[in-house]
Design a protein around this motif. Sequence first.
Motif, PDB file in Angstrom:
ATOM      1  N   GLU A   1       0.844  -1.247  -0.144  1.00 40.67           N
ATOM      2  CA  GLU A   1       0.022  -0.047   0.037  1.00 40.67           C
ATOM      3  C   GLU A   1       0.876   1.265  -0.059  1.00 40.67           C
ATOM      4  OE1 GLU A   1      -2.661  -0.239   3.209  1.00 40.67           O
ATOM      5  OE2 GLU A   1      -3.873  -1.704   2.402  1.00 40.67           O
ATOM      6  N   ILE A   2       0.575   2.067  -0.911  1.00 43.14           N
ATOM      7  CA  ILE A   2       1.329   3.498  -0.911  1.00 43.14           C
ATOM      8  C   ILE A   2       0.505   4.677  -1.222  1.00 43.14           C
ATOM      9  CG2 ILE A   2       3.360   2.517  -2.182  1.00 43.14           C
ATOM     10  CD1 ILE A   2       2.033   3.361  -4.634  1.00 43.14           C
ATOM     11  N   LEU A   3       0.907   5.913  -0.969  1.00 40.35           N
ATOM     12  CA  LEU A   3       0.352   7.135  -0.861  1.00 40.35           C
ATOM     13  C   LEU A   3      -0.951   7.022  -0.158  1.00 40.35           C
ATOM     14  CD1 LEU A   3       0.739   7.523  -4.842  1.00 40.35           C
ATOM     15  CD2 LEU A   3       2.105   8.783  -2.808  1.00 40.35           C
ATOM     16  N   TYR A   4      -0.835   7.253   1.316  1.00 37.96           N
ATOM     17  CA  TYR A   4      -1.988   7.338   2.066  1.00 37.96           C
ATOM     18  C   TYR A   4      -2.409   5.955   2.240  1.00 37.96           C
ATOM     19  CZ  TYR A   4      -1.994  12.423   0.784  1.00 37.96           C
ATOM     20  OH  TYR A   4      -1.460  13.682   0.459  1.00 37.96           O
TER      21      TYR A   4
ATOM     22  N   GLU B   1      10.255  -6.775  -4.678  1.00 36.91           N
ATOM     23  CA  GLU B   1      10.942  -6.837  -3.182  1.00 36.91           C
ATOM     24  C   GLU B   1      12.429  -7.082  -3.391  1.00 36.91           C
ATOM     25  OE1 GLU B   1       9.116 -10.538  -1.528  1.00 36.91           O
ATOM     26  OE2 GLU B   1       8.357  -9.358  -0.176  1.00 36.91           O
ATOM     27  N   ASP B   2      13.099  -6.345  -2.556  1.00 36.01           N
ATOM     28  CA  ASP B   2      14.494  -6.430  -2.517  1.00 36.01           C
ATOM     29  C   ASP B   2      15.412  -6.102  -3.791  1.00 36.01           C
ATOM     30  OD1 ASP B   2      14.650  -7.474  -0.029  1.00 36.01           O
ATOM     31  OD2 ASP B   2      14.183  -9.511  -0.555  1.00 36.01           O
ATOM     32  N   PHE B   3      14.756  -5.130  -4.517  1.00 39.62           N
ATOM     33  CA  PHE B   3      14.934  -4.619  -5.755  1.00 39.62           C
ATOM     34  C   PHE B   3      15.795  -3.193  -5.812  1.00 39.62           C
ATOM     35  CE2 PHE B   3      14.419  -2.703  -9.948  1.00 39.62           C
ATOM     36  CZ  PHE B   3      15.228  -3.636 -10.800  1.00 39.62           C
ATOM     37  N   PHE B   4      15.200  -2.290  -5.113  1.00 40.01           N
ATOM     38  CA  PHE B   4      15.539  -0.927  -5.057  1.00 40.01           C
ATOM     39  C   PHE B   4      16.462  -0.761  -4.137  1.00 40.01           C
ATOM     40  CE2 PHE B   4      11.359  -0.908  -6.726  1.00 40.01           C
ATOM     41  CZ  PHE B   4      11.577  -0.332  -7.896  1.00 40.01           C
ATOM     42  N   ASP B   5      17.585   0.086  -4.136  1.00 40.07           N
ATOM     43  CA  ASP B   5      18.592   0.577  -3.530  1.00 40.07           C
ATOM     44  C   ASP B   5      18.031   1.957  -2.359  1.00 40.07           C
ATOM     45  OD1 ASP B   5      20.788  -1.146  -4.519  1.00 40.07           O
ATOM     46  OD2 ASP B   5      20.449   0.194  -6.409  1.00 40.07           O
ATOM     47  N   THR B   6      17.316   2.555  -3.314  1.00 37.51           N
ATOM     48  CA  THR B   6      16.855   4.067  -2.701  1.00 37.51           C
ATOM     49  C   THR B   6      15.181   3.887  -2.784  1.00 37.51           C
ATOM     50  OG1 THR B   6      18.878   5.201  -3.635  1.00 37.51           O
ATOM     51  CG2 THR B   6      16.763   6.626  -2.843  1.00 37.51           C
ATOM     52  N   GLU B   7      14.656   4.134  -1.515  1.00 34.10           N
ATOM     53  CA  GLU B   7      13.450   4.220  -1.353  1.00 34.10           C
ATOM     54  C   GLU B   7      13.093   5.491  -0.536  1.00 34.10           C
ATOM     55  OE1 GLU B   7      11.655   0.711   0.376  1.00 34.10           O
ATOM     56  OE2 GLU B   7      13.062  -0.604  -0.422  1.00 34.10           O
ATOM     57  N   ARG B   8      12.379   6.655  -1.201  1.00 33.86           N
ATOM     58  CA  ARG B   8      11.946   7.766  -0.631  1.00 33.86           C
ATOM     59  C   ARG B   8      10.513   7.675  -0.683  1.00 33.86           C
ATOM     60  NH1 ARG B   8      14.869  11.178  -3.289  1.00 33.86           N
ATOM     61  NH2 ARG B   8      13.783  12.271  -4.472  1.00 33.86           N
ATOM     62  N   GLU B   9      10.156   7.896   0.472  1.00 34.50           N
ATOM     63  CA  GLU B   9       8.248   8.067   0.493  1.00 34.50           C
ATOM     64  C   GLU B   9       8.169   9.425   1.405  1.00 34.50           C
ATOM     65  OE1 GLU B   9       6.152   4.589   1.112  1.00 34.50           O
ATOM     66  OE2 GLU B   9       7.676   3.235   0.419  1.00 34.50           O
ATOM     67  N   GLU B  10       7.376   9.992   0.710  1.00 39.22           N
ATOM     68  CA  GLU B  10       6.641  11.241   1.477  1.00 39.22           C
ATOM     69  C   GLU B  10       4.910  10.975   1.336  1.00 39.22           C
ATOM     70  OE1 GLU B  10       7.836  14.551  -1.028  1.00 39.22           O
ATOM     71  OE2 GLU B  10      10.146  14.011  -0.833  1.00 39.22           O
ATOM     72  N   LYS B  11       4.388  11.906   2.047  1.00 42.16           N
ATOM     73  CA  LYS B  11       2.952  11.764   2.054  1.00 42.16           C
ATOM     74  C   LYS B  11       2.277  11.667   0.771  1.00 42.16           C
ATOM     75  CE  LYS B  11       1.415  16.404   3.015  1.00 42.16           C
ATOM     76  NZ  LYS B  11       0.405  17.145   3.941  1.00 42.16           N
TER      77      LYS B  11
ATOM     78  N   TRP C   1      20.606  -1.961 -11.873  1.00 38.75           N
ATOM     79  CA  TRP C   1      19.661  -2.194 -13.071  1.00 38.75           C
ATOM     80  C   TRP C   1      19.284  -0.791 -13.758  1.00 38.75           C
ATOM     81  CZ3 TRP C   1      20.329  -6.921 -14.988  1.00 38.75           C
ATOM     82  CH2 TRP C   1      20.707  -7.816 -13.966  1.00 38.75           C
ATOM     83  N   ALA C   2      19.679   0.099 -13.046  1.00 37.23           N
ATOM     84  CA  ALA C   2      19.271   1.491 -13.432  1.00 37.23           C
ATOM     85  C   ALA C   2      17.710   1.611 -13.755  1.00 37.23           C
ATOM     86  CB  ALA C   2      20.148   1.686 -14.927  1.00 37.23           C
ATOM     87  N   VAL C   3      17.061   1.560 -12.972  1.00 38.34           N
ATOM     88  CA  VAL C   3      15.738   1.485 -12.958  1.00 38.34           C
ATOM     89  C   VAL C   3      15.159   2.367 -11.795  1.00 38.34           C
ATOM     90  CG1 VAL C   3      13.434   0.199 -12.553  1.00 38.34           C
ATOM     91  CG2 VAL C   3      15.203  -0.792 -13.689  1.00 38.34           C
ATOM     92  N   SER C   4      14.045   3.534 -12.088  1.00 32.03           N
ATOM     93  CA  SER C   4      13.621   4.235 -11.255  1.00 32.03           C
ATOM     94  C   SER C   4      12.111   4.189 -11.415  1.00 32.03           C
ATOM     95  CB  SER C   4      14.077   5.656 -11.373  1.00 32.03           C
ATOM     96  OG  SER C   4      13.806   6.142 -12.710  1.00 32.03           O
ATOM     97  N   MET C   5      11.480   4.699 -10.104  1.00 33.50           N
ATOM     98  CA  MET C   5       9.959   4.915 -10.553  1.00 33.50           C
ATOM     99  C   MET C   5       9.821   6.064  -9.352  1.00 33.50           C
ATOM    100  SD  MET C   5       8.232   1.104  -9.942  1.00 33.50           S
ATOM    101  CE  MET C   5       8.382  -0.164 -11.165  1.00 33.50           C
ATOM    102  N   ILE C   6       8.819   7.094  -9.976  1.00 29.72           N
ATOM    103  CA  ILE C   6       8.328   7.927  -9.011  1.00 29.72           C
ATOM    104  C   ILE C   6       6.655   8.006  -9.258  1.00 29.72           C
ATOM    105  CG2 ILE C   6       8.806   9.596 -11.072  1.00 29.72           C
ATOM    106  CD1 ILE C   6       9.225  11.629  -8.787  1.00 29.72           C
ATOM    107  N   LEU C   7       5.962   8.266  -8.220  1.00 30.71           N
ATOM    108  CA  LEU C   7       4.638   8.402  -8.277  1.00 30.71           C
ATOM    109  C   LEU C   7       4.104   9.279  -7.343  1.00 30.71           C
ATOM    110  CD1 LEU C   7       5.102   4.917  -7.864  1.00 30.71           C
ATOM    111  CD2 LEU C   7       2.928   4.819  -9.079  1.00 30.71           C
ATOM    112  N   ALA C   8       3.261  10.125  -7.800  1.00 30.27           N
ATOM    113  CA  ALA C   8       2.680  11.312  -6.883  1.00 30.27           C
ATOM    114  C   ALA C   8       1.495  11.399  -7.102  1.00 30.27           C
ATOM    115  CB  ALA C   8       3.520  12.716  -7.211  1.00 30.27           C
ATOM    116  N   LEU C   9       0.555  11.755  -6.089  1.00 33.29           N
ATOM    117  CA  LEU C   9      -0.648  12.080  -5.828  1.00 33.29           C
ATOM    118  C   LEU C   9      -1.248  13.462  -5.477  1.00 33.29           C
ATOM    119  CD1 LEU C   9      -3.377  10.085  -6.004  1.00 33.29           C
ATOM    120  CD2 LEU C   9      -3.118   9.872  -3.604  1.00 33.29           C
TER     121      LEU C   9
END
Length: 218
Positions: free
Chosen positions: A78-81, A90-100, A110-118
């Motif tokens: 579950e993400i974003l509220y 699972e166990d894939f990302f080195d950097t995890e930054r979560e804001e509200k 593997w040079a992969v990024s994901m950004i989601l915003a609400l």
Amino acid sequence: MEMDRSIALLARAAREEREREEQRGIEAKTPGTPETSSTSKTPDTKESPAYTREELMEEIRKGQVMFDGLSISFTEREILYGAWRFPWMEDFFDTEREEKDCVFWFCKEWAVSMILALGDCTGEQPPMEEWIQGSVDVLKERNLYPRLLNRQKQGELEYFDYSLPTASGRTYSIGFRWEREGKLLGGTFTCMDQDREWMGVLLEAVLLVMEERNRGGE
């Protein structure tokens, strides 16, 4: 008609990508920088199975995707509220930054990024073609010149893919927006363009499985 917030989200993702490129350049010029903090590895997956998007979606639903040299397990997160269910790698990302109201994940190897915003959606959104053109214009203002590829829609989810030249090579990205219950979800998923045929397909499959799991507010 309000300014489409998802265009701003794409610009934010582009800024994140530019900052990572600058950081890679600093690390590469720093004497004695450990290998673990240098530029991204080149994936050794040229013999990976050629999955279709639909096959990868089914594997994600089952909980695991296997490539030659890479196994990724998936769970629901579950993400974003807590209002959105996401097929988490699972166990894939080195950097995890979560804001509200925003999440950012990055895998260096593997040079992969994901950004989601609400955000709140308080007015009518531009038609898909106008949104895409607006996104392209914003990228160009930042001296990023995308090569547009495809436009797709599944349910209320709209997305397009494009490639960009960067200091580390050409990248492949999927930009998307999704209006649901007075909220607008937007963002980008990115990998290297040379990995488009397998990792790029996987990122699209992740996006579509996310849409399935949140369809109709279920």
